[in-house]
Design a protein around this motif. Structure first.
Motif, PDB file in Angstrom:
ATOM      1  N   VAL A  52       0.794  -1.129   0.092  1.00  0.00           N
ATOM      2  CA  VAL A  52      -0.069  -0.033  -0.032  1.00  0.00           C
ATOM      3  C   VAL A  52       0.822   1.288   0.090  1.00  0.00           C
ATOM      4  CG1 VAL A  52      -1.555   1.351   1.322  1.00  0.00           C
ATOM      5  CG2 VAL A  52      -1.890  -1.030   1.138  1.00  0.00           C
ATOM      6  N   ASN A  53       0.374   2.225  -0.989  1.00  0.00           N
ATOM      7  CA  ASN A  53       1.215   3.247  -0.646  1.00  0.00           C
ATOM      8  C   ASN A  53       0.434   4.279   0.118  1.00  0.00           C
ATOM      9  OD1 ASN A  53       2.913   2.378  -2.502  1.00  0.00           O
ATOM     10  ND2 ASN A  53       2.306   3.098  -4.294  1.00  0.00           N
ATOM     11  N   SER A  54       1.128   5.013   0.885  1.00  0.00           N
ATOM     12  CA  SER A  54       0.444   6.223   1.794  1.00  0.00           C
ATOM     13  C   SER A  54       0.620   7.496   1.445  1.00  0.00           C
ATOM     14  CB  SER A  54       0.650   5.867   3.320  1.00  0.00           C
ATOM     15  OG  SER A  54       0.195   4.612   3.613  1.00  0.00           O
ATOM     16  N   LEU A  55      -0.318   8.426   1.287  1.00  0.00           N
ATOM     17  CA  LEU A  55      -0.216   9.803   0.975  1.00  0.00           C
ATOM     18  C   LEU A  55      -0.820  10.377   2.179  1.00  0.00           C
ATOM     19  CD1 LEU A  55      -1.365   9.467  -2.483  1.00  0.00           C
ATOM     20  CD2 LEU A  55       1.048   9.710  -1.945  1.00  0.00           C
ATOM     21  N   ALA A  56      -0.214  11.675   2.515  1.00  0.00           N
ATOM     22  CA  ALA A  56      -0.971  12.516   3.422  1.00  0.00           C
ATOM     23  C   ALA A  56      -1.115  13.965   2.747  1.00  0.00           C
ATOM     24  CB  ALA A  56       0.011  12.927   4.651  1.00  0.00           C
ATOM     25  N   LEU A  57      -2.089  14.464   2.958  1.00  0.00           N
ATOM     26  CA  LEU A  57      -2.635  15.826   2.417  1.00  0.00           C
ATOM     27  C   LEU A  57      -3.018  16.810   3.638  1.00  0.00           C
ATOM     28  CD1 LEU A  57      -3.520  17.809   0.224  1.00  0.00           C
ATOM     29  CD2 LEU A  57      -5.857  16.821   0.200  1.00  0.00           C
ATOM     30  N   HIS A  58      -2.100  17.638   3.653  1.00  0.00           N
ATOM     31  CA  HIS A  58      -2.115  18.768   4.676  1.00  0.00           C
ATOM     32  C   HIS A  58      -2.970  19.852   4.033  1.00  0.00           C
ATOM     33  CE1 HIS A  58       1.252  17.232   7.499  1.00  0.00           C
ATOM     34  NE2 HIS A  58       0.120  16.356   7.323  1.00  0.00           N
ATOM     35  N   MET A  59      -3.767  20.370   4.823  1.00  0.00           N
ATOM     36  CA  MET A  59      -4.376  21.949   4.359  1.00  0.00           C
ATOM     37  C   MET A  59      -4.713  22.675   5.630  1.00  0.00           C
ATOM     38  SD  MET A  59      -7.105  20.672   1.419  1.00  0.00           S
ATOM     39  CE  MET A  59      -8.136  19.731   2.608  1.00  0.00           C
ATOM     40  N   ARG A  60      -4.277  24.043   5.569  1.00  0.00           N
ATOM     41  CA  ARG A  60      -4.273  24.972   6.543  1.00  0.00           C
ATOM     42  C   ARG A  60      -5.606  25.800   6.565  1.00  0.00           C
ATOM     43  NH1 ARG A  60       0.863  25.796   9.063  1.00  0.00           N
ATOM     44  NH2 ARG A  60       2.386  24.774   7.904  1.00  0.00           N
ATOM     45  N   ALA A  61      -6.365  25.740   7.808  1.00  0.00           N
ATOM     46  CA  ALA A  61      -7.397  26.392   8.004  1.00  0.00           C
ATOM     47  C   ALA A  61      -7.124  27.706   9.191  1.00  0.00           C
ATOM     48  CB  ALA A  61      -8.587  25.527   8.678  1.00  0.00           C
ATOM     49  N   ARG A  62      -7.731  28.700   9.063  1.00  0.00           N
ATOM     50  CA  ARG A  62      -7.710  29.620  10.217  1.00  0.00           C
ATOM     51  C   ARG A  62      -8.270  29.428  11.428  1.00  0.00           C
ATOM     52  NH1 ARG A  62      -7.913  32.480   5.353  1.00  0.00           N
ATOM     53  NH2 ARG A  62     -10.005  32.734   5.297  1.00  0.00           N
ATOM     54  N   GLU A  63      -9.462  28.922  11.119  1.00  0.00           N
ATOM     55  CA  GLU A  63     -10.302  28.661  12.403  1.00  0.00           C
ATOM     56  C   GLU A  63     -10.895  27.280  12.320  1.00  0.00           C
ATOM     57  OE1 GLU A  63     -10.803  30.890  14.629  1.00  0.00           O
ATOM     58  OE2 GLU A  63      -9.909  32.244  13.508  1.00  0.00           O
TER      59      GLU A  63
END
Length: 100
Positions: A52-63
């Motif tokens: 299995v290939n694993s990916l991580a997606l980070h997205m920034r939120a102010r609140e």
């Protein structure tokens, strides 16, 4: 500042197609106009499991409310689409991180 992290376990047979879809649809829809998220980062998770290939997606939120709004407006539908389109070939879980 908060980071919404989604980790995806992706069957190698569909990885290229899935990454292309994340970049073309999931990420742009989630970050359009900066309403919910900014600064998306898609990363490969280093692992010793070749099945299995694993990916991580980070997205920034102010609140934190921005994350809830995104989920109601887009996230639930996008995650449902992943389950239907890749039918077990992509699994995922999400966590919310807060900068300290």
């Amino acid at each position: 500042m908060h980071i919404y992290n989604t980790t995806f376990g992706v069957d190698p047979a569909v990885e290229t197609e899935f990454i292309d879809w994340l970049r073309a649809e999931f990420i742009p829809e989630s970050t359009a106009d900066g309403e919910y998220f900014s600064t998306p980062e898609l990363m490969r998770v280093v692992s010793s499991d070749p099945a299995v290939n694993s990916l991580a997606l980070h997205m920034r939120a102010r609140e934190l409310d921005d994350i809830d709004k995104w989920y109601a407006d887009h996230g639930a539908r996008l995650f449902d689409l992943i389950q239907k389109r890749w039918n077990g070939h992509v699994v995922f879980f999400s966590t919310t991180l807060t900068l300290v």
